[in-house]
Write a protein that holds these residues in place. Structure first.
Motif, PDB file in Angstrom:
ATOM      1  N   GLU A 123       0.828  -1.205   0.000  1.00  0.00           N
ATOM      2  CA  GLU A 123       0.000   0.000   0.000  1.00  0.00           C
ATOM      3  C   GLU A 123       0.866   1.260   0.000  1.00  0.00           C
ATOM      4  OE1 GLU A 123      -0.457  -2.583   2.014  1.00  0.00           O
ATOM      5  OE2 GLU A 123      -2.286  -3.381   1.079  1.00  0.00           O
ATOM      6  N   ARG A 124       1.885   1.275   0.855  1.00  0.00           N
ATOM      7  CA  ARG A 124       2.757   2.451   0.899  1.00  0.00           C
ATOM      8  C   ARG A 124       3.609   2.539  -0.365  1.00  0.00           C
ATOM      9  NH1 ARG A 124       3.235   0.718   6.497  1.00  0.00           N
ATOM     10  NH2 ARG A 124       5.197  -0.346   6.032  1.00  0.00           N
ATOM     11  N   GLY A 125       4.084   1.390  -0.832  1.00  0.00           N
ATOM     12  CA  GLY A 125       4.925   1.383  -2.023  1.00  0.00           C
ATOM     13  C   GLY A 125       4.208   1.888  -3.256  1.00  0.00           C
ATOM     14  N   GLN A 126       2.923   1.568  -3.388  1.00  0.00           N
ATOM     15  CA  GLN A 126       2.156   2.007  -4.551  1.00  0.00           C
ATOM     16  C   GLN A 126       2.072   3.525  -4.629  1.00  0.00           C
ATOM     17  OE1 GLN A 126      -1.528  -0.137  -3.996  1.00  0.00           O
ATOM     18  NE2 GLN A 126      -0.897  -1.809  -5.342  1.00  0.00           N
ATOM     19  N   TYR A 127       2.051   4.168  -3.484  1.00  0.00           N
ATOM     20  CA  TYR A 127       2.044   5.627  -3.505  1.00  0.00           C
ATOM     21  C   TYR A 127       3.441   6.180  -3.769  1.00  0.00           C
ATOM     22  CZ  TYR A 127       1.891  10.464  -2.119  1.00  0.00           C
ATOM     23  OH  TYR A 127       2.034  11.824  -2.120  1.00  0.00           O
ATOM     24  N   LEU A 128       4.442   5.603  -3.121  1.00  0.00           N
ATOM     25  CA  LEU A 128       5.796   6.141  -3.217  1.00  0.00           C
ATOM     26  C   LEU A 128       6.343   6.107  -4.639  1.00  0.00           C
ATOM     27  CD1 LEU A 128       7.391   4.691   0.041  1.00  0.00           C
ATOM     28  CD2 LEU A 128       6.916   7.084  -0.452  1.00  0.00           C
ATOM     29  N   VAL A 129       6.014   5.052  -5.399  1.00  0.00           N
ATOM     30  CA  VAL A 129       6.568   4.947  -6.755  1.00  0.00           C
ATOM     31  C   VAL A 129       6.007   6.020  -7.683  1.00  0.00           C
ATOM     32  CG1 VAL A 129       7.039   2.479  -6.587  1.00  0.00           C
ATOM     33  CG2 VAL A 129       4.801   3.245  -7.409  1.00  0.00           C
ATOM     34  N   LYS A 130       4.956   6.701  -7.266  1.00  0.00           N
ATOM     35  CA  LYS A 130       4.364   7.750  -8.098  1.00  0.00           C
ATOM     36  C   LYS A 130       4.904   9.136  -7.754  1.00  0.00           C
ATOM     37  CE  LYS A 130       0.001   5.171  -8.332  1.00  0.00           C
ATOM     38  NZ  LYS A 130      -1.455   5.197  -7.990  1.00  0.00           N
ATOM     39  N   THR A 131       5.733   9.227  -6.730  1.00  0.00           N
ATOM     40  CA  THR A 131       6.205  10.529  -6.279  1.00  0.00           C
ATOM     41  C   THR A 131       7.506  10.926  -6.965  1.00  0.00           C
ATOM     42  OG1 THR A 131       7.483   9.592  -4.433  1.00  0.00           O
ATOM     43  CG2 THR A 131       5.168  10.125  -4.018  1.00  0.00           C
ATOM     44  N   GLU A 132       7.680  12.229  -7.143  1.00  0.00           N
ATOM     45  CA  GLU A 132       8.934  12.735  -7.690  1.00  0.00           C
ATOM     46  C   GLU A 132      10.067  12.565  -6.685  1.00  0.00           C
ATOM     47  OE1 GLU A 132       8.477  16.727  -8.919  1.00  0.00           O
ATOM     48  OE2 GLU A 132       6.986  16.292 -10.479  1.00  0.00           O
ATOM     49  N   GLY A 133       9.709  12.578  -5.408  1.00  0.00           N
ATOM     50  CA  GLY A 133      10.726  12.456  -4.370  1.00  0.00           C
ATOM     51  C   GLY A 133      11.495  11.154  -4.441  1.00  0.00           C
ATOM     52  N   LEU A 134      10.833  10.081  -4.866  1.00  0.00           N
ATOM     53  CA  LEU A 134      11.527   8.798  -4.949  1.00  0.00           C
ATOM     54  C   LEU A 134      12.593   8.830  -6.041  1.00  0.00           C
ATOM     55  CD1 LEU A 134      11.727   5.918  -3.873  1.00  0.00           C
ATOM     56  CD2 LEU A 134      10.110   5.226  -5.642  1.00  0.00           C
ATOM     57  N   MET A 135      12.272   9.412  -7.185  1.00  0.00           N
ATOM     58  CA  MET A 135      13.260   9.501  -8.257  1.00  0.00           C
ATOM     59  C   MET A 135      14.400  10.441  -7.874  1.00  0.00           C
ATOM     60  SD  MET A 135      12.109   7.249 -10.108  1.00  0.00           S
ATOM     61  CE  MET A 135      13.513   7.340 -11.220  1.00  0.00           C
ATOM     62  N   GLU A 136      14.097  11.452  -7.064  1.00  0.00           N
ATOM     63  CA  GLU A 136      15.160  12.324  -6.560  1.00  0.00           C
ATOM     64  C   GLU A 136      16.094  11.541  -5.644  1.00  0.00           C
ATOM     65  OE1 GLU A 136      13.251  15.589  -4.673  1.00  0.00           O
ATOM     66  OE2 GLU A 136      12.526  16.484  -6.544  1.00  0.00           O
ATOM     67  N   LEU A 137      15.526  10.616  -4.877  1.00  0.00           N
ATOM     68  CA  LEU A 137      16.345   9.776  -4.009  1.00  0.00           C
ATOM     69  C   LEU A 137      17.201   8.822  -4.840  1.00  0.00           C
ATOM     70  CD1 LEU A 137      16.918   9.227  -1.029  1.00  0.00           C
ATOM     71  CD2 LEU A 137      15.110   7.499  -1.066  1.00  0.00           C
ATOM     72  N   VAL A 138      16.630   8.297  -5.923  1.00  0.00           N
ATOM     73  CA  VAL A 138      17.400   7.444  -6.837  1.00  0.00           C
ATOM     74  C   VAL A 138      18.561   8.238  -7.435  1.00  0.00           C
ATOM     75  CG1 VAL A 138      17.334   6.170  -9.012  1.00  0.00           C
ATOM     76  CG2 VAL A 138      15.457   5.932  -7.382  1.00  0.00           C
ATOM     77  N   MET A 163      13.073  -2.528  -3.510  1.00  0.00           N
ATOM     78  CA  MET A 163      11.800  -3.026  -2.980  1.00  0.00           C
ATOM     79  C   MET A 163      10.608  -2.220  -3.483  1.00  0.00           C
ATOM     80  SD  MET A 163      12.837  -3.912   0.969  1.00  0.00           S
ATOM     81  CE  MET A 163      11.119  -4.066   1.486  1.00  0.00           C
ATOM     82  N   CYS A 164      10.837  -0.965  -3.834  1.00  0.00           N
ATOM     83  CA  CYS A 164       9.738  -0.140  -4.349  1.00  0.00           C
ATOM     84  C   CYS A 164       9.106  -0.770  -5.584  1.00  0.00           C
ATOM     85  CB  CYS A 164      10.246   1.257  -4.695  1.00  0.00           C
ATOM     86  SG  CYS A 164      10.541   2.311  -3.269  1.00  0.00           S
TER      87      CYS A 164
END
Length: 225
Positions: A123-138, A163-164
């Motif tokens: 549930e949390r992962g489905q939201y996180l993969v849509k955020t710009e913040g995750l790609m900034e972390l990558v 894991m995302c």
């Protein structure tokens, strides 16, 4: 209160006052936020029953479900605005901690553990993969500026990013995300090994650190807590 403390630290870092912050306090904040994610942030509601219905269950029942607060479900439950905002905010906290406080190993490891907990839920992962913040972390992970991270922290960071992908339902999208995460370190490692100077300089400390950095990325981490 905890979020306010996090925001106070964030503003202090933006004002170049990070040297005034306590690593112990910051680690305690990361510890608390990790436990909060585990128990209250987009929980699997099938494990619980609402508190109102819990009251009607006979006390003699052999297998009592745990009650789930209606207030907490409304604030941080699945698909709630509060859960989305909190996840996005925590992701920004993780990125800022890794970018500006990477020289504090215990704090960094607590921060990475928070990230792994955040993505250790579909549930949390489905939201996180849509955020710009995750790609900034990558992008931060691939920028080469996190060389000061310990081996365990580097492995945990890569584990969290990989894991995302488990939350991405579409196979093509999942493969594309994995390519963003995995292709850069693989390419960088191949270039390092193919360098003409590698066989002559592989015993130098800087080169050893680069090799270990790539190995940590490939290993990832098994979170046994």
């Amino acid at each position: 209160m905890v979020m306010r403390l996090c925001e106070t630290e964030s503003q202090a870092l933006k004002a170049n006052l990070g040297h005034l912050l306590s690593p112990e306090v910051s680690s305690s904040l990361m510890w608390f936020l990790r436990r909060f994610c585990l128990s209250y942030l987009s929980p699997d509601e099938s494990f619980y029953t609402e508190a109102s219905s819990f009251c009607s269950i006979p006390l003699s029942s052999s297998s009592l479900p745990h009650p789930l607060s209606v207030a907490l479900t409304s604030a941080f439950g699945r698909d709630s605005e509060g859960a989305a905002w909190t996840l996005n905010y925590l992701l920004s906290v993780v990125e800022q901690m890794l970018r500006l406080r990477s020289a504090e190993p215990n704090l960094v490891e607590d921060t990475v553990n928070l990230l792994v907990t955040m993505v250790d839920s579909k549930e949390r992962g489905q939201y996180l993969v849509k955020t710009e913040g995750l790609m900034e972390l990558v992008a931060l992970q691939h920028s080469g500026t996190l060389g000061a991270l310990s081996s365990m922290a580097q492995r945990g960071l890569m584990q969290g990013l990989v894991m995302c992908a488990a939350a991405i339902g579409d196979p093509d999208a999942r493969t594309q995300f994995w390519s963003h995460v995995l292709d850069p370190p693989v390419t960088s490692f191949k270039q390092l090994m193919a360098s003409e100077t590698f066989t002559k300089q592989y015993q130098q400390e800087d080169l050893k650190k680069q090799v270990l950095y790539h190995i940590d990325n490939f290993i990832g981490k098994n979170n046994k807590e």
